[in-house]
Scaffold this motif. Structure first.
Motif, PDB file in Angstrom:
ATOM      1  N   HIS A  57       4.485  38.430  -1.451  1.00  0.00           N
ATOM      2  CA  HIS A  57       4.402  37.038  -1.009  1.00  0.00           C
ATOM      3  C   HIS A  57       3.704  36.129  -2.013  1.00  0.00           C
ATOM      4  CE1 HIS A  57       5.389  38.935   2.884  1.00  0.00           C
ATOM      5  NE2 HIS A  57       5.868  37.753   3.208  1.00  0.00           N
ATOM      6  N   LYS A  97      11.801  40.518  -6.490  1.00  0.00           N
ATOM      7  CA  LYS A  97      11.316  40.671  -5.122  1.00  0.00           C
ATOM      8  C   LYS A  97      12.419  41.226  -4.229  1.00  0.00           C
ATOM      9  CE  LYS A  97       7.310  38.620  -5.973  1.00  0.00           C
ATOM     10  NZ  LYS A  97       6.832  37.442  -5.235  1.00  0.00           N
ATOM     11  N   ARG A  98      12.150  42.383  -3.607  1.00  0.00           N
ATOM     12  CA  ARG A  98      13.094  43.001  -2.662  1.00  0.00           C
ATOM     13  C   ARG A  98      12.283  43.534  -1.481  1.00  0.00           C
ATOM     14  NH1 ARG A  98      16.274  47.150  -6.316  1.00  0.00           N
ATOM     15  NH2 ARG A  98      14.223  47.357  -7.273  1.00  0.00           N
ATOM     16  N   SER A 125       8.493  35.700  -1.181  1.00  0.00           N
ATOM     17  CA  SER A 125       8.882  37.060  -0.807  1.00  0.00           C
ATOM     18  C   SER A 125      10.391  37.270  -0.928  1.00  0.00           C
ATOM     19  CB  SER A 125       8.436  37.374   0.623  1.00  0.00           C
ATOM     20  OG  SER A 125       9.185  36.626   1.563  1.00  0.00           O
ATOM     21  N   GLN A 126      11.119  36.164  -1.084  1.00  0.00           N
ATOM     22  CA  GLN A 126      12.569  36.250  -1.209  1.00  0.00           C
ATOM     23  C   GLN A 126      12.977  36.382  -2.667  1.00  0.00           C
ATOM     24  OE1 GLN A 126      14.554  36.410   1.642  1.00  0.00           O
ATOM     25  NE2 GLN A 126      12.483  36.576   2.480  1.00  0.00           N
ATOM     26  N   ASP A 175       9.597  30.418  -0.519  1.00  0.00           N
ATOM     27  CA  ASP A 175       9.143  31.685   0.057  1.00  0.00           C
ATOM     28  C   ASP A 175       9.228  32.733  -1.054  1.00  0.00           C
ATOM     29  OD1 ASP A 175       8.668  34.044   1.361  1.00  0.00           O
ATOM     30  OD2 ASP A 175      10.178  33.750   2.920  1.00  0.00           O
TER      31      ASP A 175
END
Length: 316
Positions: free
Chosen positions: A169, A146-147, A198-199, A196
């Motif tokens: 996400h 994830k970036r 998304s991180q 999270d």
């Protein structure tokens, strides 16, 4: 040659003897309609009059189709993992690995494009670049890399941006694997399971310990062990695809800057150090042979000693 016409299920149907075979077709679903071949074969729109651009277009279009299938299969694998259907997940992961092996070899077709051939039309591409492939980013996100900043490239396309945000996400394939381990009683940190998504994923000692336990006693965790090997194969072939991509680019343009502004080969080299399933790789260094084996180093210290003496680290 006569054609026999009938009505089958309300659809006009035809039959004829062709080359010794009874061939049938109808006015319903045809091969061309099913595969949308007209749209597919008209999707090659060169921006130059240079003959080698057709190879470049078709090569990348087929790659995008295979990536689309990888995403589809990864979604199926995650659904199977959530339902604890490990056999189904393994079958799907095998398919992804097979697709990736095919994609690896496909770079050899593009490698027939000489530096001179590519330079005849490279300027016409302006800033168009594979860096802008939203499907490639979606596949990376789906597998676990994830970036969030990479979504910015797609700000001018609301639909693609929204899809990337959704995948960014959502839990990845690796997240679903770790949830599976937790359900099986392994101590996976709560802040790893619920975070999270998304991180970027941060490797965990506890997760590495869990994989090490599975690999140390495969007989006791056979389904998890074989599943982990299927997952490892996906990253193995993905990294080989990345490597072949890098070498093909190097062969065709050397170390020129990419059309999209990246450092080209140097950027692709950096990507080789971006893992999807970090602890699955890291724990291998900590493994030692069973005591009854007798032919291998018993611990990491012996492994280091063997390497110092010039021995092959794999024991060959």
């Amino acid at each position: 040659m006569s054609i026999k016409k009938t009505i089958v299920d309300g659809v006009e149907t035809f039959e004829a003897e062709i080359d010794g075979e009874t061939i049938q077709w109808d006015r319903g679903l045809s091969y061309a309609r099913h595969l949308q071949t007209e749209a597919l074969l008209n999707a090659q729109v060169p921006v130059s009059d240079k003959p080698d651009e057709m190879l470049f277009i078709i090569m990348h279009q087929t790659m995008e189709l295979w990536i689309k299938l990888c995403i589809h299969e990864a979604d199926q694998a995650m659904e199977a993992l959530r339902a604890d259907k490990l056999g189904k997940a393994e079958k799907t992961l095998d398919r992804i690995a097979t697709i990736l092996r095919h994609m690896i070899h496909s770079w050899e077709v593009l490698a027939t494009l000489s530096p001179h051939d590519f330079l005849t039309f490279r300027g016409f591409l302006r800033k168009a670049s594979g860096f802008q492939s939203h499907q490639y980013r979606a596949l990376e996100f789906c597998l676990g890399l994830k970036r969030a900043d990479l979504v910015l490239v797609h700000n001018d396309d609301a639909e693609k941006r929204a899809e990337l945000e959704r995948v960014l996400h959502a839990p990845s394939l690796y997240d679903e694997l770790l949830r599976l381990l937790a359900r099986r009683g392994f101590e996976i940190p709560a802040d790893t399971l619920e975070r999270d998504f998304s991180q970027g994923y941060v490797p965990s000692d506890e997760v590495e310990d869990a994989w090490l336990a599975i690999y140390t006693s495969p007989g006791e965790n056979w389904d998890l062990y074989t599943l982990a090997e299927k997952v490892t194969a996906v990253e193995y072939y993905f990294q080989e695809w990345r490597f072949k991509h890098m070498k093909t680019v190097s062969r065709v343009i050397g170390h020129k800057t990419g059309t999209g502004g990246s450092s080209g080969v140097n950027y692709l080299v950096k990507a080789l150090d971006l893992p999807f399933f970090p602890e699955l790789w890291a724990m291998r260094t900590r493994m030692s042979a069973p005591k009854e084996g007798g032919n291998y180093a018993d611990d990491a210290a012996k492994d280091e000693g063997a390497k110092d003496e010039g021995g092959c680290p794999l024991g060959h």
